[in-house]
Design a protein around this motif. Structure first.
Motif, PDB file in Angstrom:
ATOM      1  N   GLY A   1      91.795   5.303 -29.904  1.00  0.00           N
ATOM      2  CA  GLY A   1      91.324   4.037 -29.369  1.00  0.00           C
ATOM      3  C   GLY A   1      89.889   3.694 -29.716  1.00  0.00           C
ATOM      4  N   VAL A   2      89.211   4.559 -30.463  1.00  0.00           N
ATOM      5  CA  VAL A   2      87.836   4.297 -30.899  1.00  0.00           C
ATOM      6  C   VAL A   2      87.877   3.832 -32.352  1.00  0.00           C
ATOM      7  CG1 VAL A   2      85.550   5.289 -31.308  1.00  0.00           C
ATOM      8  CG2 VAL A   2      86.895   6.020 -29.320  1.00  0.00           C
ATOM      9  N   SER A   3      87.202   2.729 -32.647  1.00  0.00           N
ATOM     10  CA  SER A   3      87.162   2.218 -34.018  1.00  0.00           C
ATOM     11  C   SER A   3      85.964   2.815 -34.751  1.00  0.00           C
ATOM     12  CB  SER A   3      87.090   0.694 -34.029  1.00  0.00           C
ATOM     13  OG  SER A   3      85.921   0.239 -33.382  1.00  0.00           O
TER      14      SER A   3
ATOM     15  N   CYS B   1      87.031  13.721 -36.016  1.00  0.00           N
ATOM     16  CA  CYS B   1      86.634  12.842 -34.905  1.00  0.00           C
ATOM     17  C   CYS B   1      87.546  13.046 -33.703  1.00  0.00           C
ATOM     18  CB  CYS B   1      86.667  11.384 -35.360  1.00  0.00           C
ATOM     19  SG  CYS B   1      85.443  10.986 -36.632  1.00  0.00           S
ATOM     20  N   LYS B   2      88.836  13.215 -33.976  1.00  0.00           N
ATOM     21  CA  LYS B   2      89.790  13.427 -32.886  1.00  0.00           C
ATOM     22  C   LYS B   2      89.466  14.714 -32.131  1.00  0.00           C
ATOM     23  CE  LYS B   2      94.722  14.079 -31.889  1.00  0.00           C
ATOM     24  NZ  LYS B   2      94.608  13.372 -30.601  1.00  0.00           N
ATOM     25  N   HIS B   3      89.108  15.752 -32.833  1.00  0.00           N
ATOM     26  CA  HIS B   3      88.756  17.016 -32.177  1.00  0.00           C
ATOM     27  C   HIS B   3      87.626  16.813 -31.178  1.00  0.00           C
ATOM     28  CE1 HIS B   3      86.236  20.623 -31.722  1.00  0.00           C
ATOM     29  NE2 HIS B   3      87.362  21.311 -31.789  1.00  0.00           N
ATOM     30  N   HIS B   4      86.570  16.133 -31.605  1.00  0.00           N
ATOM     31  CA  HIS B   4      85.425  15.937 -30.717  1.00  0.00           C
ATOM     32  C   HIS B   4      85.787  15.045 -29.530  1.00  0.00           C
ATOM     33  CE1 HIS B   4      83.399  18.045 -33.752  1.00  0.00           C
ATOM     34  NE2 HIS B   4      82.674  17.082 -34.315  1.00  0.00           N
ATOM     35  N   LEU B   5      86.543  13.995 -29.788  1.00  0.00           N
ATOM     36  CA  LEU B   5      86.965  13.099 -28.706  1.00  0.00           C
ATOM     37  C   LEU B   5      87.831  13.844 -27.703  1.00  0.00           C
ATOM     38  CD1 LEU B   5      87.802   9.979 -30.887  1.00  0.00           C
ATOM     39  CD2 LEU B   5      85.979  10.072 -29.184  1.00  0.00           C
ATOM     40  N   ASP B   6      88.741  14.662 -28.208  1.00  0.00           N
ATOM     41  CA  ASP B   6      89.629  15.425 -27.321  1.00  0.00           C
ATOM     42  C   ASP B   6      88.863  16.491 -26.542  1.00  0.00           C
ATOM     43  OD1 ASP B   6      91.790  13.945 -28.155  1.00  0.00           O
ATOM     44  OD2 ASP B   6      92.548  15.455 -29.558  1.00  0.00           O
ATOM     45  N   LEU B   7      87.885  17.117 -27.191  1.00  0.00           N
ATOM     46  CA  LEU B   7      87.131  18.189 -26.548  1.00  0.00           C
ATOM     47  C   LEU B   7      86.436  17.683 -25.289  1.00  0.00           C
ATOM     48  CD1 LEU B   7      85.890  21.046 -26.452  1.00  0.00           C
ATOM     49  CD2 LEU B   7      84.074  20.201 -27.969  1.00  0.00           C
ATOM     50  N   PHE B   8      85.776  16.546 -25.392  1.00  0.00           N
ATOM     51  CA  PHE B   8      85.017  16.030 -24.250  1.00  0.00           C
ATOM     52  C   PHE B   8      85.861  15.138 -23.349  1.00  0.00           C
ATOM     53  CE2 PHE B   8      81.690  17.108 -27.329  1.00  0.00           C
ATOM     54  CZ  PHE B   8      80.868  17.889 -26.524  1.00  0.00           C
TER      55      PHE B   8
ATOM     56  N   ALA C   1      88.599  11.759 -22.271  1.00  0.00           N
ATOM     57  CA  ALA C   1      88.441  10.358 -21.900  1.00  0.00           C
ATOM     58  C   ALA C   1      87.936  10.272 -20.455  1.00  0.00           C
ATOM     59  CB  ALA C   1      89.773   9.629 -22.073  1.00  0.00           C
ATOM     60  N   PRO C   2      87.290   9.162 -20.099  1.00  0.00           N
ATOM     61  CA  PRO C   2      86.948   8.013 -20.959  1.00  0.00           C
ATOM     62  C   PRO C   2      85.820   8.362 -21.917  1.00  0.00           C
ATOM     63  CG  PRO C   2      85.991   7.731 -18.773  1.00  0.00           C
ATOM     64  CD  PRO C   2      86.856   8.959 -18.687  1.00  0.00           C
ATOM     65  N   HIS C   3      85.916   7.813 -23.122  1.00  0.00           N
ATOM     66  CA  HIS C   3      84.917   8.106 -24.146  1.00  0.00           C
ATOM     67  C   HIS C   3      83.676   7.253 -23.914  1.00  0.00           C
ATOM     68  CE1 HIS C   3      88.240  10.183 -25.887  1.00  0.00           C
ATOM     69  NE2 HIS C   3      88.893   9.078 -26.199  1.00  0.00           N
ATOM     70  N   PRO C   4      82.515   7.761 -24.275  1.00  0.00           N
ATOM     71  CA  PRO C   4      81.282   6.991 -24.076  1.00  0.00           C
ATOM     72  C   PRO C   4      81.085   5.877 -25.100  1.00  0.00           C
ATOM     73  CG  PRO C   4      80.774   9.074 -25.125  1.00  0.00           C
ATOM     74  CD  PRO C   4      82.247   9.122 -24.794  1.00  0.00           C
ATOM     75  N   ILE C   5      81.980   5.795 -26.084  1.00  0.00           N
ATOM     76  CA  ILE C   5      81.860   4.782 -27.136  1.00  0.00           C
ATOM     77  C   ILE C   5      83.195   4.079 -27.335  1.00  0.00           C
ATOM     78  CG2 ILE C   5      79.982   5.876 -28.425  1.00  0.00           C
ATOM     79  CD1 ILE C   5      82.135   7.133 -30.235  1.00  0.00           C
ATOM     80  N   ASP C   6      83.138   2.821 -27.727  1.00  0.00           N
ATOM     81  CA  ASP C   6      84.320   2.076 -28.168  1.00  0.00           C
ATOM     82  C   ASP C   6      84.390   2.023 -29.687  1.00  0.00           C
ATOM     83  OD1 ASP C   6      85.104   1.356 -25.516  1.00  0.00           O
ATOM     84  OD2 ASP C   6      83.537  -0.176 -25.524  1.00  0.00           O
ATOM     85  N   SER C   7      83.238   2.134 -30.311  1.00  0.00           N
ATOM     86  CA  SER C   7      83.167   2.053 -31.766  1.00  0.00           C
ATOM     87  C   SER C   7      82.019   2.923 -32.247  1.00  0.00           C
ATOM     88  CB  SER C   7      82.964   0.605 -32.218  1.00  0.00           C
ATOM     89  OG  SER C   7      81.824   0.052 -31.601  1.00  0.00           O
ATOM     90  N   TYR C   8      82.054   3.266 -33.533  1.00  0.00           N
ATOM     91  CA  TYR C   8      81.059   4.188 -34.087  1.00  0.00           C
ATOM     92  C   TYR C   8      80.889   3.884 -35.566  1.00  0.00           C
ATOM     93  CZ  TYR C   8      78.467   8.545 -34.759  1.00  0.00           C
ATOM     94  OH  TYR C   8      77.484   9.479 -35.029  1.00  0.00           O
TER      95      TYR C   8
END
Length: 610
Positions: free
Chosen positions: A203-205, A229-236, A238-245
């Protein structure tokens, strides 16, 4: 209408590497205002004195354009006499530092960090800050340039839109807006010609930006980066601190670097070290390094930009801010940047171990690791790490490299003490939950405290030895627990970095690094305790012969390996004089690390790969 500061940045003279800024300040209650530019940029711990690049500065009243007095108080601070009137400050900045820390303009693009461009107005820091970026409409060379940044686009004075990285513009002007000064300087700007490629994960662009128009295989890079990117997102989680990067990469013939920001990263990388369209799918070492660099900087989205030491929550950007925790932040990130590539299947387990071996090899060659602890290295980053000289290898240790190996050992130790129930991942998640989400700042003892409080595991003895002391991480004992064996060997060539190798090893060791000279070789480093230092060889000596035989880099090692006596004679030029030095012939030390996988199942279980 609510008060705000408005900046207008124009690429006024790219041929002279200059841009201009006008700063509009609303009417206020003060007779004078203090203006300043940061002296360092968060994430790069060295005073860089960005204000030195301000070429000229002046001010006038907004209503009738009457000149105002502006006095320079020190190297980065000005006192503006306003009598409370709305006013405009204008200044020109020289931008010719091709790095990710400052500002640079050439024929292809402009790259600008806020710390190099935007004066801070004392007592106005918490007001909204708006920005208009423009290129001169009469400069045909800039007609195709576009503006890219992670800064929120401002459609008007009252409404922001979600982060976008490119805004169509009729009049070659782009508009942005931030809530405060700290946020304002955390979004680097790219204005110029670039290639972009977008992909989405969880869900992050994500947007890849590369300076210039290139034949680089962006789809392949995106495919390789997506699982990282998925590894880092999964490690910490949801909810993610970013919508886009935004991955913003400046391509150059040479150069390397990365600097983290909350919603983007700025990277500098050699353009021909990246895969081109139509090339083999084999991953070169240089391409793997690029993926690891991206992994490192994206990991900082959590760990550094939001989880951070207490003193870095509101740092004073006018002077050094000291902490002994950089081994946690850059060190742990250095562990995760590489291990994530193996966990996500981007590289094979053995390739990952070879990368770790190269890091360990750098430590083994570094006598400074026995003199300076990782905590001391963190504290002295401002001078001893960021301002290294030729003696650095003998006197300091890198909190990046040592910290990464400390993190590897800590992960294995936690798994051992918990029968596999706890790992460093759990510690990272606690750091995020307890300190990162609220950005409250970590105390110096945060790692041992979390491990004891949440897992009832005491890691203080380990950390006292390898972080606050100068002991090496006991890889011989720890690595078998994850199915690998740690060994050392002598180097094979001057370019040897460590890892598995079948090449013949050198026999005898000079104990110095050298580089080609017009005649012979020039000494670039002399290592403590080895033959070169014992002989009296010094930095910048030119070695022209060994036992009367003229040498180059390869011949020097070959003659040294074939020496049959206990001593050889070096003919050396030093400061215009010819000297003869007696070099003892000493067997090469085993300062190259390598790992072999002894239990593939254990290794895959540790990496959590199928």
């Amino acid at each position: 209408m609510s008060l705000s500061l408005h900046y207008a940045l124009c690429l006024s003279n790219w041929r002279a590497h200059e841009f201009s800024v006008s700063l509009s300040i609303p009417a206020h209650q003060n007779d004078t205002l203090l203006l300043s530019l940061p002296s360092w940029i968060p994430g790069s711990y060295m005073v860089r004195d960005f204000a030195k690049s301000i070429v000229s500065i002046s001010a006038f009243t907004e209503h009738n354009h009457q000149p105002l007095t502006i006095e320079q108080k020190d190297k980065q601070t000005w006192l503006l006499h306003t009598s409370g009137e709305a006013c405009v400050v204008t200044y020109i900045v020289y931008a010719n530092d091709l790095s990710i820390r400052s500002a640079f303009i050439n024929h292809e693009y402009a790259f600008i960090n806020g710390t190099s461009a935007f004066l801070q107005v004392s007592s106005f820091e918490q007001l909204p800050h708006s920005l208009a970026v423009s290129v001169p409409q009469d400069d045909a060379h800039l007609s195709e340039w576009q503006s890219y940044t992670s800064m929120p686009i401002a459609r008007d004075d009252s409404q922001n839109t979600p982060n976008q990285y490119k805004e169509a513009s009729e009049n070659r002007t782009w508009h942005y807006r931030c809530d405060n000064y700290d946020d304002f300087i955390d979004h680097p700007l790219f204005i110029g010609i670039a290639d972009t490629y977008a992909f989405e994960v969880n869900g992050v662009s994500f947007t890849l930006l590369f300076s210039g128009n290139n034949n680089i295989d962006y789809a392949r890079i995106a495919d390789d980066l997506a699982p990282i990117c998925k590894h880092h997102l999964d490690l910490f989680g949801a909810p993610h601190p970013i919508d886009s990067y935004l991955f913003m990469t400046l391509l150059a013939d040479n150069g390397f670097g990365g600097l983290e920001h909350k919603h983007s990263t700025a990277l500098l990388y050699p353009r021909y070290d990246l895969p081109l369209i139509g090339e083999s799918n084999e991953k070169t070492d240089s391409y793997i390094t690029f993926l690891s660099l991206c992994s490192h900087e994206f990991f900082h989205t959590w760990h550094v930009k939001r989880i951070k030491p207490e003193v870095m929550v509101n740092p004073d950007l006018s002077k050094e801010t000291y902490t002994n925790q950089l081994w946690i932040y850059e060190g742990f990130t250095s562990f995760y940047d590489d291990v994530t590539l193996a966990r996500s299947g981007v590289i094979a387990p053995q390739k990952y171990l070879d990368i770790v071996a190269q890091n360990v090899s750098r430590l083994l060659q570094n006598a400074g690791r026995m003199k300076q602890s990782a905590a001391e290295s963190s504290f002295n980053a401002w001078t001893k790490f960021y301002k290294q000289d030729a003696s650095a290898t003998n006197n300091i240790v890198s909190y990046y490299t040592k910290g990464g190996i400390v993190a590897l050992g800590l992960d294995i130790l936690l798994r051992q003490k918990s029968a596999g129930e706890v790992s460093l991942d759990n510690v990272m998640q606690l750091l995020w939950q307890h300190y990162g989400i609220a950005e409250s700042g970590t105390p110096d003892d945060v790692i041992q405290m979390l491990c004891k409080a949440h897992f009832n595991i005491d890691v203080s003895e380990y950390l006292n030895a390898v972080v606050y002391g100068t002991e090496d991480v006991a890889l011989e004992a720890l690595m078998p627990l994850i199915g690998a064996e740690y060994e050392t060997r002598a180097r094979t060539t001057a370019e040897d970095k460590g890892g598995l190798s079948t090449k013949p090893q050198i026999v005898n060791q000079l104990g110095a690094t050298v580089k080609p000279a017009s005649l012979g070789v020039t000494v670039a480093q002399v290592f403590e305790g080895l033959a070169a230092m014992q002989s009296g060889l010094l930095l910048n000596d030119v070695i022209i012969a060994m036992d009367g035989n003229v040498v180059n880099q390869a011949k020097l090692q070959r003659l040294l390996d074939s020496a049959i006596s206990d001593e050889v004679t070096l003919s050396v030029i030093r400061d215009g004089k010819l000297l003869s030095l007696a070099l003892p012939v000493i067997k090469a030390r085993k300062d190259m690390a390598f790992f072999t996988i002894t239990d593939e199942a254990k290794m895959k279980e540790w990496l959590n790969v199928n």
